[in-house]
Motif scaffolding. Sequence first.
Motif, PDB file in Angstrom:
ATOM      1  N   ASP A 108       0.829  -1.206   0.000  1.00 13.37           N
ATOM      2  CA  ASP A 108       0.000   0.000   0.000  1.00 13.37           C
ATOM      3  C   ASP A 108       0.863   1.255   0.000  1.00 13.37           C
ATOM      4  N   TYR A 133      -8.297   7.354  -2.991  1.00  9.97           N
ATOM      5  CA  TYR A 133      -7.402   6.198  -3.038  1.00  9.97           C
ATOM      6  C   TYR A 133      -7.632   5.382  -1.765  1.00  9.97           C
ATOM      7  N   SER A 165      -6.554  -0.709   0.694  1.00 12.93           N
ATOM      8  CA  SER A 165      -7.330  -1.883   1.114  1.00 12.93           C
ATOM      9  C   SER A 165      -6.568  -2.769   2.082  1.00 12.93           C
ATOM     10  N   ARG A 218     -13.048   6.309  -7.365  1.00 16.74           N
ATOM     11  CA  ARG A 218     -12.574   5.444  -6.289  1.00 16.74           C
ATOM     12  C   ARG A 218     -11.573   4.437  -6.857  1.00 16.74           C
ATOM     13  N   ILE A 219     -10.356   4.432  -6.306  1.00 11.70           N
ATOM     14  CA  ILE A 219      -9.298   3.540  -6.761  1.00 11.70           C
ATOM     15  C   ILE A 219      -8.791   2.759  -5.555  1.00 11.70           C
ATOM     16  N   GLU A 220      -8.959   1.457  -5.587  1.00 11.79           N
ATOM     17  CA  GLU A 220      -8.501   0.608  -4.495  1.00 11.79           C
ATOM     18  C   GLU A 220      -7.107   0.077  -4.785  1.00 11.79           C
ATOM     19  N   SER A 221      -6.297  -0.014  -3.747  1.00 15.10           N
ATOM     20  CA  SER A 221      -4.912  -0.454  -3.931  1.00 15.10           C
ATOM     21  C   SER A 221      -4.841  -1.882  -4.439  1.00 15.10           C
ATOM     22  N   THR A 222      -5.816  -2.720  -4.084  1.00 15.45           N
ATOM     23  CA  THR A 222      -5.796  -4.113  -4.541  1.00 15.45           C
ATOM     24  C   THR A 222      -6.228  -4.251  -5.990  1.00 15.45           C
ATOM     25  N   SER A 223      -6.804  -3.179  -6.566  1.00 12.96           N
ATOM     26  CA  SER A 223      -7.213  -3.244  -7.973  1.00 12.96           C
ATOM     27  C   SER A 223      -6.047  -3.024  -8.917  1.00 12.96           C
ATOM     28  N   VAL A 224      -4.903  -2.579  -8.375  1.00 16.04           N
ATOM     29  CA  VAL A 224      -3.704  -2.356  -9.177  1.00 16.04           C
ATOM     30  C   VAL A 224      -2.786  -3.550  -8.998  1.00 16.04           C
ATOM     31  N   SER A 225      -2.281  -4.085 -10.110  1.00 14.23           N
ATOM     32  CA  SER A 225      -1.414  -5.253 -10.041  1.00 14.23           C
ATOM     33  C   SER A 225      -0.162  -4.937  -9.247  1.00 14.23           C
TER      34      SER A 225
END
Length: 439
Positions: A245, A289, A292, A358-365
Amino acid sequence: MIQVSRSLIRELKTVLTRGLGITSLQTGPPVEFLVDRHHLRIRTCNQQVALEYRTPAEGLENLHLVAPFGLLRCCHGPRADLVQIQRQDQAIQVEWQEAGIPQSMEYPALPDKLDRNESRLMEALRDACETATEDSARYALDHLQLRGQAGQVISTDGRQLLVQDDFQFPWEGELLVPVNRLLCSRELRRGKPVEIGMTAEWVALRSGPWTIWLRINAKARFPDVLELVNNRPETVSSLQIPDDDAEFICAAMKPKPFHQDDAGRVTLDLNGAVTVRTREAGQGQQRDYVLSRSGRSGESLRANTSRDYFRRALQLGFREISLSGSDTPVTCRDEHRIYIWALLTQADTLPHQPDAVRIESTSVSHEAAQSRMKRKRVAEQVQSKQKPFVEAEQVLTQLKSLCGGLTETVSHIRDLMSQLSEQSQGWSRSLTSDQIVGT
C-alpha cells in the motif's frame, strides 16, 4: 615543524599513487606525518595495502600530523626546495616556493580522535539534509544539530522534524554544522563505515577514500525540538500501512500540478476504510485512493495534511503513523528514528463525495504498483554489498552473450539496408526518362 624537499614530495606522490591504485579523479586517503626521536615517518593506507616512508630526523620534537592526500599534489616539484609543514590553530599550514614566489596552503587537521560508526550514519546525514531548509531567519534551519552524548542527528524545516539516534560521537554537548548537498550524493553511500570527530572549528567525516570537513557554527541558534518529541500528546488513532500500500500511494501521489485551491493537500480519512483523498488540477472530480491492505486502530479521524510530508514518511520507511487529533502534529517512530510533521488547517478537508473516482490499492497489479522508491531501495542494498571479486567465467559468459546479440543486430541492419537498396534500384528502373527529368 616538518621540512621535506619538493622532490621527496614528488616521489611520495608517485609511489603512493601507484601503490594504492589512486586515479587522478580520486582524493586518496589521508597521509600521516610522524616524528619521533630519530625518524620522520610518512605513511598512508587503504583497505588492501599500507605504505610507509622513513628517513632519519634528529633533533626534532615529537609530532603527529594528518593531512589530506591533496597536499602531495599541490606542492611537489623536481627541485630540492623545502616544504614546511606545521600545525597552526587546529589546521595544517604548508609553505613552499614556486619559481621564487612564496606559496601557501592551509588544510583543516583531522581530529585526534575519530569514532567509528556503521554506514547508516551517512544515510542519516542524507535524510537530515533533505529535511532541513535553506529558508532560515530566526533559527539556523539550514544546519544539522549533532548531539554528542545522546548520539543524535536532528534536522527540521519548521514544519517537519527528523530525529535519528544511536550514533557514536566523540564529544559532549551539541554542535551545529551547515547542510551540504554533498552528503546526499550517491557516491558517498557505499556501505562503508564512517569515522567522525571534531576539532575546535570543524567536524570531520571520513568514509572510504573521502574526508569531509564541516565548519562548526558556534553562534547560530537551533530550536528546542526535543520538547516537541518528549511532550507528545496521547495517540488517539494509529494507521498501519504495509509495503504494498505504501508503494501504491507513493506512486499515486508523485509531484503533479494540483488544483490551485488544493495545492499540495491530501485528506486522510480513517473512518472504516483507510482513504487518501485528492483533487487534481483541471478536474473537478475528486479521487479517493483506498488503501485496502492498511488498517486503523483507535478512534475514527479525518485529517488534512501535506501530500509531500505524508509521502516522505512512507519513503523513509515508516509503516505506522500515529495521530493525536486532527490539529496536532503527526508522529512516526521506529527503533532509532522519529519523524514528526504538522497537519494543515482542517477547514479545507475533502469530505466524502458519491461521484468521486474510487481507486482501491488491490485493484492495481503488484507489478504496476512497484514504485521508484522500492527500486531505489533495492539498488542501494545491492550497491552496499561489498563483493571481493567477480567470477571471470561468469563475466566471459555475459560478454559472449552480449556480443552474440550485437552481432545478430548488425546482421539484421545489414539485411534491411540490402533490401532497401534493392527496392531503391527497382524504383529507379521503373521510372520513365520523362519522369526522371520532371523530378
